[in-house]
Enzyme design. Structure first.
Site, PDB file in Angstrom:
ATOM      1  N   GLU A 127       0.843  -1.199   0.000  1.00 39.84           N
ATOM      2  CA  GLU A 127       0.000   0.000   0.000  1.00 39.84           C
ATOM      3  C   GLU A 127       0.876   1.246   0.000  1.00 39.84           C
ATOM      4  O   GLU A 127       2.045   1.166   0.391  1.00 39.84           O
ATOM      5  CB  GLU A 127      -0.889  -0.010   1.253  1.00 39.84           C
ATOM      6  CG  GLU A 127      -0.089   0.187   2.528  1.00 39.84           C
ATOM      7  CD  GLU A 127      -0.840  -0.220   3.796  1.00 39.84           C
ATOM      8  OE1 GLU A 127      -1.056  -1.428   3.987  1.00 39.84           O
ATOM      9  OE2 GLU A 127      -1.182   0.683   4.574  1.00 39.84           O
ATOM     10  N   LYS A 129       2.761   4.576   1.049  1.00 38.86           N
ATOM     11  CA  LYS A 129       3.204   5.182   2.301  1.00 38.86           C
ATOM     12  C   LYS A 129       2.846   6.663   2.223  1.00 38.86           C
ATOM     13  O   LYS A 129       3.384   7.414   1.405  1.00 38.86           O
ATOM     14  CB  LYS A 129       4.713   5.007   2.467  1.00 38.86           C
ATOM     15  CG  LYS A 129       5.237   5.524   3.792  1.00 38.86           C
ATOM     16  CD  LYS A 129       6.679   5.049   3.981  1.00 38.86           C
ATOM     17  CE  LYS A 129       7.234   5.338   5.363  1.00 38.86           C
ATOM     18  NZ  LYS A 129       7.115   6.708   5.805  1.00 38.86           N
ATOM     19  N   ASP A 131       2.549  10.521   3.033  1.00 36.75           N
ATOM     20  CA  ASP A 131       3.463  11.503   3.609  1.00 36.75           C
ATOM     21  C   ASP A 131       2.673  12.486   4.474  1.00 36.75           C
ATOM     22  O   ASP A 131       2.286  13.555   4.026  1.00 36.75           O
ATOM     23  CB  ASP A 131       4.200  12.229   2.479  1.00 36.75           C
ATOM     24  CG  ASP A 131       5.486  12.856   2.966  1.00 36.75           C
ATOM     25  OD1 ASP A 131       5.824  12.677   4.152  1.00 36.75           O
ATOM     26  OD2 ASP A 131       6.151  13.529   2.162  1.00 36.75           O
ATOM     27  N   TYR A 237      -4.822   2.781   8.700  1.00 37.24           N
ATOM     28  CA  TYR A 237      -4.113   1.630   8.124  1.00 37.24           C
ATOM     29  C   TYR A 237      -3.569   0.668   9.171  1.00 37.24           C
ATOM     30  O   TYR A 237      -2.952  -0.323   8.836  1.00 37.24           O
ATOM     31  CB  TYR A 237      -2.982   2.078   7.189  1.00 37.24           C
ATOM     32  CG  TYR A 237      -2.006   3.063   7.806  1.00 37.24           C
ATOM     33  CD1 TYR A 237      -1.195   2.704   8.875  1.00 37.24           C
ATOM     34  CD2 TYR A 237      -1.890   4.357   7.297  1.00 37.24           C
ATOM     35  CE1 TYR A 237      -0.311   3.598   9.435  1.00 37.24           C
ATOM     36  CE2 TYR A 237      -0.995   5.262   7.852  1.00 37.24           C
ATOM     37  CZ  TYR A 237      -0.210   4.875   8.926  1.00 37.24           C
ATOM     38  OH  TYR A 237       0.668   5.758   9.487  1.00 37.24           O
ATOM     39  N   LYS A 325      11.042   2.790  -0.210  1.00 38.22           N
ATOM     40  CA  LYS A 325      10.965   4.221  -0.477  1.00 38.22           C
ATOM     41  C   LYS A 325      11.201   4.531  -1.947  1.00 38.22           C
ATOM     42  O   LYS A 325      11.952   3.841  -2.634  1.00 38.22           O
ATOM     43  CB  LYS A 325      12.022   4.969   0.362  1.00 38.22           C
ATOM     44  CG  LYS A 325      11.816   4.826   1.854  1.00 38.22           C
ATOM     45  CD  LYS A 325      10.618   5.617   2.355  1.00 38.22           C
ATOM     46  CE  LYS A 325      10.931   7.076   2.508  1.00 38.22           C
ATOM     47  NZ  LYS A 325      11.580   7.428   3.771  1.00 38.22           N
ATOM     48  N   CYS A 430      32.578  37.617 -20.603  1.00 40.80           N
ATOM     49  CA  CYS A 430      31.393  36.887 -21.026  1.00 40.80           C
ATOM     50  C   CYS A 430      31.801  35.677 -21.857  1.00 40.80           C
ATOM     51  O   CYS A 430      32.534  35.821 -22.833  1.00 40.80           O
ATOM     52  CB  CYS A 430      30.491  37.811 -21.840  1.00 40.80           C
ATOM     53  SG  CYS A 430      29.134  36.943 -22.642  1.00 40.80           S
ATOM     54  N   CYS A 433      30.469  36.194 -25.706  1.00 40.47           N
ATOM     55  CA  CYS A 433      31.003  37.182 -26.648  1.00 40.47           C
ATOM     56  C   CYS A 433      32.379  37.707 -26.281  1.00 40.47           C
ATOM     57  O   CYS A 433      32.990  38.443 -27.048  1.00 40.47           O
ATOM     58  CB  CYS A 433      30.034  38.348 -26.810  1.00 40.47           C
ATOM     59  SG  CYS A 433      29.999  39.429 -25.368  1.00 40.47           S
ATOM     60  N   CYS A 448      27.398  40.793 -18.474  1.00 37.81           N
ATOM     61  CA  CYS A 448      28.182  41.017 -19.679  1.00 37.81           C
ATOM     62  C   CYS A 448      27.967  42.452 -20.148  1.00 37.81           C
ATOM     63  O   CYS A 448      26.849  42.947 -20.166  1.00 37.81           O
ATOM     64  CB  CYS A 448      27.714  40.039 -20.750  1.00 37.81           C
ATOM     65  SG  CYS A 448      28.293  40.446 -22.395  1.00 37.81           S
ATOM     66  N   CYS A 454      26.744  40.871 -28.014  1.00 45.87           N
ATOM     67  CA  CYS A 454      26.622  39.573 -27.361  1.00 45.87           C
ATOM     68  C   CYS A 454      25.392  38.847 -27.895  1.00 45.87           C
ATOM     69  O   CYS A 454      24.267  39.314 -27.714  1.00 45.87           O
ATOM     70  CB  CYS A 454      26.516  39.742 -25.850  1.00 45.87           C
ATOM     71  SG  CYS A 454      26.397  38.167 -24.993  1.00 45.87           S
TER      72      CYS A 454
HETATM   73  S1  IVH Z   1       2.324   1.062   9.064  1.00 46.98           S
HETATM   74  C1  IVH Z   1       4.234  -0.604  12.936  1.00 46.98           C
HETATM   75  N1  IVH Z   1       1.382   2.021   6.836  1.00 46.98           N
HETATM   76  O1  IVH Z   1       5.297   5.807   8.050  1.00 46.98           O
HETATM   77  C2  IVH Z   1       4.134   0.075  11.639  1.00 46.98           C
HETATM   78  N2  IVH Z   1       2.775   3.401   8.161  1.00 46.98           N
HETATM   79  O2  IVH Z   1       8.127   5.399   8.603  1.00 46.98           O
HETATM   80  C3  IVH Z   1       3.065   1.050  11.595  1.00 46.98           C
HETATM   81  N3  IVH Z   1       3.092   5.632   7.240  1.00 46.98           N
HETATM   82  O3  IVH Z   1       5.108   6.291  11.478  1.00 46.98           O
HETATM   83  C4  IVH Z   1       3.114   1.877  10.390  1.00 46.98           C
HETATM   84  N4  IVH Z   1       1.817   5.378   5.479  1.00 46.98           N
HETATM   85  O4  IVH Z   1       3.432   7.529  10.027  1.00 46.98           O
HETATM   86  C5  IVH Z   1       2.148   2.246   7.922  1.00 46.98           C
HETATM   87  N5  IVH Z   1       0.424   2.787   4.876  1.00 46.98           N
HETATM   88  C6  IVH Z   1       1.189   2.990   5.943  1.00 46.98           C
HETATM   89  C7  IVH Z   1       1.821   4.220   6.158  1.00 46.98           C
HETATM   90  C8  IVH Z   1       2.627   4.381   7.274  1.00 46.98           C
HETATM   91  C9  IVH Z   1       2.580   6.221   6.150  1.00 46.98           C
HETATM   92  C10 IVH Z   1       4.006   6.319   8.162  1.00 46.98           C
HETATM   93  C11 IVH Z   1       3.638   6.205   9.616  1.00 46.98           C
HETATM   94  C12 IVH Z   1       4.855   5.657  10.284  1.00 46.98           C
HETATM   95  C13 IVH Z   1       5.930   5.954   9.299  1.00 46.98           C
HETATM   96  C14 IVH Z   1       7.078   5.008   9.427  1.00 46.98           C
END
Ligand code: IVH
Length: 724
Positions: A127, A129, A131, A237, A325, A430, A433, A448, A454
């Site tokens: 899934e 991650k 931000d 999640y 990542k 320059c 030129c 210049c 130029c």
């Molecule tokens: S699972 C025990 N799932 O990433 C693990 N974390 O670098 C629990 N994060 O602190 C985290 N998306 O803030 C999980 N789909 C996702 C996530 C996720 C973002 C963040 C979360 C965590 C950090 C770890």
């Protein structure tokens, strides 16, 4: 407008540095007043505005970030703003992996730990991650009781009141939810919401650097009503403590969270092999730019919860999950060469030619180095940046790409500097030129001086040369100039001002006829040549202005023309003038004559002398003077007045003269009088009751004066014109 109120996007780099200095000092003072003295003198909103402004300026000028920047502190207000919360189960972080091999190793390590035979099925979820910021929501008897940030993983901050304002966080859970459950997930802000919010906030000079900061800042408000107005979202999640198991697999558990009213990410899938996992990673990576929210990787989790249990944790992260990542938006690579680009205004900009490197999924081969001082490790107010480290060819550098902004070289890796690396010597000529490139005091940019010759500047110069207040050659608009400038046939090319005047002869002697080229009919060609010929005698002031010498605008051109009366004389003096060599040296007679011209200072004088000192410019001038004769203003039939050649609009009631009288006066002074305001208008004289024309003028940024100021400007009074 004072600096502190100036919108961030209007700040020059110098002003930005000054503002960052002020903000660092002010925020530190308010922090002290608030936390130590317990006697704040500004509201939370005002305090937040200061921090936000600081963050916004830093986002725009990352190289100006100060060592004592408030953004380098704990980040946002210290946790004493919110009460501490002990997490009943630690909130862990995730291990990061970066390559396909790393993922294979992760899968292998899980198998090894569980002693699974290689043919035994092992399912992972994959899934995005997100931000954002992780959040733990504690429900007791299906009611939200506490919302806590992650903090250090053991103790977080109590942000319950703020979290309750989020639509996507249910206040109550349905009856099939356990008596006790901590639902965990990510608070985030959508990109479009972030942009809209920033736009609103920018009006008051505040902005966030990115959606994540924006979400964090919005959540950490002391006043929950501020948070309520912010478009925060929540993806569930994971979970912490529960009074009863909620499912047998990760996938089903998340489905249950969705069933209780939480929003879950719809890009979560089950993967039955390494190839599946990597395939999903690639698919999400490909979607990354078009997703409505920021993500920084893909999280893989062992699907079966009993296996998760067996795998357990290392000190800070679970063995059953890892984050794959995306390539960082920063990367290190070798700076192979520093090259200088010359812009249309003659500015020399250093560009880093890099060993190709992927930054955030994009191959980067060039990055900006801003200016001469930046390379030397000096910021715009003279303060050291990068702890004073300079940048050299051969250095290993850290490159950053932020969104669609031009990549920049942030820093070097000192340990990797080759022993023979030499400090970079910024060119003083320059590279395009060969003319001298000079840097004026107080300026970051070296320019210049080869104005006319130029090539980097030539087209822009020609545009200026023919423009209305310069040589005023009709029929040579933007399109035509580009056509002639880029035309490969020497009979039809215009690369320098003199070429304009030799065009007719050149094309007469060639087989290519302008009339036959699309876009130029017989009539327009005849008109163009007539307009050009019309300017073979031209007022000295126009000619001077047309040359595009730095600092010689219309006014200074007029001053010089009035004083010297002939171009030959001006040139002779300027070529022999010697600027003072140091303190106490007044410069030679010729120099003193130039700076003696009323209104002409040393900066202008120097620009003039520099211009005539260039062989290239002299040659270009000789070619031009073979075609064009600058004559003094009267001989040119030019009226010398402060409004000569300007287009003026009168609007509203005039009290000291009639409309007709005003028109006649303006025309006598060489101005054109127009009935309506347009981009071509130079000046609007507005009396009482002025309406839409006045508004239009203000919108277009055209100078507006009142009747009195008009008389002052032209140095006349109505009575002195009464007799005419
Ligand atoms: S699972 C025990 N799932 O990433 C693990 N974390 O670098 C629990 N994060 O602190 C985290 N998306 O803030 C999980 N789909 C996702 C996530 C996720 C973002 C963040 C979360 C965590 C950090 C770890």
């Amino acid at each position: 407008m004072s600096l502190r109120n100036k919108p961030v996007e209007q700040l020059t780099e110098k002003e930005a540095a000054e503002e960052l200095g002020r903000l660092a000092a002010e925020i530190a003072e308010h922090d002290h007043r608030y936390h130590v003295e317990d006697r704040p003198v500004i509201s939370d909103a005002e305090y937040d505005a200061l921090r936000l402004r600081n963050a916004a300026i830093e986002a725009r000028y990352p190289w100006l970030v100060r060592a004592d920047s408030p953004s380098r502190g704990v980040g946002a207000p210290p946790s004493s703003t919110f009460a501490p919360v002990q997490h009943s189960r630690p909130m862990l972080s995730l291990d990061n992996v970066f390559s396909d091999e790393d993922v294979a190793d992760f899968v292998a390590s899980v198998r090894r730990f569980l002693a699974l035979p290689s043919d035994a099925e092992l399912v992972f979820t994959a899934e995005p991650k997100i931000d954002g910021l992780s959040m733990s929501l504690r429900y007791e008897n299906r009611r939200l009781v506490t919302a806590a940030t992650r903090g250090d993983g053991t103790t977080g901050e109590n942000v319950t009141a703020n979290i309750r304002t989020l639509d996507e966080v249910p206040e109550r859970l349905p009856s099939d939810a356990p008596d006790l459950i901590e639902v965990r997930g990510e608070v985030y802000m959508r990109r479009d919401d972030f942009l809209a919010l920033n736009q609103r906030m920018a009006e008051s000079g505040q902005a966030f650097a990115n959606p994540r900061n924006s979400a964090a800042g919005s959540l950490r408000q002391k006043n929950p009503e501020v948070t309520r107005a912010r478009p925060l979202k929540f993806f569930a999640y994971a979970w912490g403590e529960t009074s009863a198991p909620i499912a047998e697999t990760q996938f089903d558990a998340v489905r249950r969270l969705a069933g209780w009213g939480f929003v879950v990410n719809d890009l979560m899938v089950r993967c039955r092999s390494l190839d599946d996992m990597l395939g999903h990673y690639r698919a999400i990576e490909a979607m990354r730019a078009t997703l409505p929210y920021d993500i920084d990787g893909v999280v893989y989790k062992v699907d079966r919860l009993d296996l998760q249990e067996r795998l357990g944790f290392r000190s800070r992260s679970p063995r059953w999950a890892t984050a794959h990542k995306f390539p960082a938006e920063k990367a290190t690579t070798v700076l192979e060469k520093i090259e200088i680009q010359v812009g249309r205004t003659g500015a020399l900009t250093p560009v880093a030619r890099l060993k190709p490197v992927t930054v955030g999924g994009v191959v980067v081969t060039n990055a900006t180095l801003h200016n001469e001082d930046y390379i030397r490790g000096i910021g715009n107010t003279g303060q050291p940046i990068r702890e004073g480290r300079d940048i050299r060819e051969g250095d290993t550098v850290i490159v950053q790409r932020a969104g669609d902004v031009i990549p920049q070289v942030l820093d070097i890796v000192p340990e990797k500097r080759p022993a023979d690396a030499e400090p970079y010597r910024f060119p003083h000529v320059c590279p395009v030129c060969g003319s001298h490139a000079v840097r004026e005091e107080g300026e970051a940019v070296r320019r210049c001086t080869g104005g006319l010759v130029c090539p980097a500047q030539a087209m822009e110069r020609i545009r200026h040369f023919v423009s209305r207040n310069a040589m005023d050659i009709e029929g040579l608009g933007e399109k035509q100039i580009e056509f002639f400038f880029t035309h490969p046939d020497p009979a039809l090319s215009i690369r320098a001002p003199a070429d304009i005047f030799t065009l007719r002869r050149r094309q007469a002697a060639s087989l290519t006829k302008l009339e036959n080229i699309e876009g130029f009919g017989d009539v327009s060609v005849r008109k163009l040549f007539a307009a050009i010929d019309d300017r073979r005698r031209v007022a000295l002031s126009r000619f001077l202005f047309a040359l595009g010498i730095r600092h010689i605008g219309e006014t200074n051109a007029k001053r010089l023309a009035r004083h010297f009366l002939s171009f030959a004389k001006l040139r002779d003096i300027a070529e022999r003038a010697k600027a003072p060599a140091g303190k106490g040296d007044p410069g030679n007679d010729e120099w003193r004559e130039i700076v003696g011209v009323s209104g002409i200072g040393e900066v202008v004088a120097e620009a003039l002398v520099d211009f005539f000192a260039e062989d290239h410019n002299r040659a270009a001038l000789d070619a031009l003077l073979a075609e064009v004769t600058p004559v003094d203003e009267e001989a040119a039939g030019e009226i010398s007045s402060p409004v000569a050649g300007k287009t003026v609009v009168f609007t509203g009631a005039l009290e000291r003269m009639s409309r007709d009288e005003a028109k006649a006066m303006a025309e006598r002074l060489g101005a054109r009088v127009a009935g309506s305001v347009s981009r071509k208008t130079d000046l609007v004289v507005a009396g009482p009751g002025a309406g839409s024309k006045l508004k239009q003028a203000t919108d277009l940024g055209i100078e507006v004066i009142d009747e009195d100021a008009w008389f002052e400007r032209v140095g006349q009074s109505p009575s002195s014109i009464a007799g005419h």
